[in-house]
Design an enzyme around this catalytic site. Structure first.
Site, PDB file in Angstrom:
ATOM      1  CE  LYS A  16      -2.377   3.459   2.062  1.00 50.89           C
ATOM      2  NZ  LYS A  16      -1.543   4.910   2.431  1.00 50.89           N
ATOM      3  CD  GLU A  70      11.691   3.433   9.929  1.00 49.54           C
ATOM      4  OE1 GLU A  70      11.635   4.513  10.548  1.00 49.54           O
ATOM      5  OE2 GLU A  70      11.899   3.643   9.098  1.00 49.54           O
TER       6      GLU A  70
END
Length: 485
Positions: free
Chosen positions: A171, A247
């Site tokens: 995505k 992250e």
């Protein structure tokens, strides 16, 4: 980059996203979102294709990975302008991302066999028994990728996930849809089946639905803290217990000790703060300098910063482009103005960069002194070409300030460790006590694929790159054999 949202819109099949060119705000490409039923089919196809892909011998998957490198390398001349138009980095600096991505791919392919090999326990087996531990794929991995370094970030998770036998759904950020499509195209040309690697453009609501889907086994997210929190919540609300790698943001500090080589250190830190207009999770955003060299360091730092050429990123002489959007530019300007109102001193005259005007995505580089930790510019992620520099009188004061942060991605220490054994010992003590996923000596803003890329606190959790990157994208499966009955 946020993926907040829980409800699937009824008109998702007609919804779309438009990518605006940062430097002129003109539309570049439009991508449509799938309907709920189309997304459902894509995920089902990914799950079905994964089983066949996982049965392919590891050596063949690695060979396909090598083929990807060749295919992507053949596109290197087409990529710079295309990526510049999507996210605004100067076109002259894009080839570095291509090289870095290929270097990471090469390393992760080199260590694939050893990282995914069975762990044999024959040395401790009792007579009549055999035991070993396998690494097996998770299934379907959803990669929610950012716009700031799309190729570098995608390779960190997509390639090891595929090599380990997973299928992957990417995505991409609405800002860099073409990057993900080009990336996937190279894999497809190399031999990865289309259902094994898919690029699907998704609204926030559909992203949340994909995260929650029972056939999605792991989510790798890179982006904002708010976006990561939304992904984590959505994953927790799903049936079962899927893994999530996050992250997230950074407010990465640097400490310049009294014995640092300023001829080397200053330029490195300017680049660490300003490259990609400061739009890096591991950009240097705050610097602590020993009082004995503070004035000299600041003067040199400001002088180099004033020489940047801010402008049209498609021009070869430009070395500082716009930030990603007008909204981002306004947020950065507000953070700077708030710091100045609170007593900070700006060292870079705005009239040196006339293109940086309100209502545009151009932000002038700025260096602030007389800063402290009551200011957002020293505590909250800026993600722009701005750095605060603060004076300290000792290693202990620098350490306390560096750790006084909700983030913990990277930190760097600058000292003459080569010529001075005491300085090297001081660095090692700081490295042990710094609350960061990576600690650098005399460098910054760099990912070594042999080292685990990870963060602490609000910088996220999970690991990419290194052997441990493969561990995150597989699970351990123990085999216990009683051979003699």
């Amino acid at each position: 980059m946020s993926t907040a949202g829980t409800q699937i819109p009824q008109d998702a099949d007609t919804a779309s996203q438009t990518t605006l060119i940062p430097h002129n705000q003109q539309p570049l490409v439009i991508r449509s979102y799938p309907s709920q039923s189309q997304l459902e089919k894509s995920i089902q196809h990914a799950a079905a294709a994964q089983e066949k892909w996982a049965r392919l011998p590891l050596s063949q998957r690695i060979a396909i990975g090598r083929g990807f490198m060749e295919e992507f390398g053949s596109m290197r001349d087409e990529i710079p302008l295309e990526l510049t138009l999507q996210m605004g980095r100067p076109v002259s600096q894009i080839p570095g991302e291509v090289r870095g991505m290929l270097d990471r791919a090469d390393y992760m392919l080199n260590i694939a066999e050893s990282s995914l090999a069975d762990v044999s326990l024959t040395n401790t087996d009792k007579p009549g028994f055999r035991r070993y531990i396998k690494r097996v794929p998770l299934g379907v991995v959803l990669v929610v990728a950012p716009w700031n370094y799309p190729f570098l970030v995608m390779i960190n998770s997509v390639l090891p996930a595929l090599i380990a036998g997973n299928s992957v759904i990417i995505k991409p950020s609405p800002q860099t849809p073409l990057a993900a499509e080009r990336f996937a195209s190279a894999f497809h040309k190399a031999g990865v089946p289309r259902d094994v690697l898919q690029v699907i453009h998704l609204s926030p609501e559909l992203t949340s639905a994909a995260v929650k889907h029972p056939l999605v086994d792991f989510v790798s997210f890179t982006g904002s803290v708010a976006g990561g929190r939304a992904v984590d919540i959505a994953a927790a609300e799903a049936s079962g217990f899927k893994g999530v790698g996050l992250e997230l943001g950074g407010k990465d500090p640097a400490y310049v000790r009294a014995d640092a080589n300023l001829d080397y250190t200053v330029g490195e830190l300017v680049d660490g703060a300003m490259f990609n207009s400061g739009q890096s999770c591991c950009a240097v955003e705050r610097i602590y300098v020993h009082e004995s060299i503070f004035d000299d360091f600041v003067a040199r730092f400001a002088e180099i910063t004033k020489k940047y050429k801010l402008g049209d990123p498609t021009e070869p002489e430009t070395n500082l482009g716009p930030v990603v959007s007008v909204a981002s530019a306004e947020r950065i300007r507000k953070q700077v103005s708030s710091a100045i109102e609170a007593g900070a001193k700006a060292l870079i005259p705005e009239d040196l960069f006339t293109v940086a005007k309100a209502g545009t995505a151009y932000v002038a580089p700025q260096v602030l002194v007389d800063v402290n930790h009551t200011m957002d510019v020293m505590m909250e992620e800026t993600f722009g070409p701005v750095v605060g520099i603060q004076k300290v009188n000792s290693d202990d004061e620098a350490l306390a300030l560096m750790n006084d942060s909700p983030y913990g991605l990277t930190a760097s220490v600058w000292t003459d460790a080569d010529a001075n054994a005491d300085s090297q010992e001081a660095f090692l003590r700081l490295a042990d006590e710094l609350q960061a996923g990576t600690v650098f000596l005399n460098r910054c803003d760099f990912l070594d694929p042999a080292l685990a890329w990870t963060g602490v606190k609000n910088s996220g959790r999970g690991i990419s790159l290194s052997k441990f990157g493969y561990d995150q994208l597989t699970r351990a499966k123990s085999v216990h054999m009683k051979i003699k009955i």
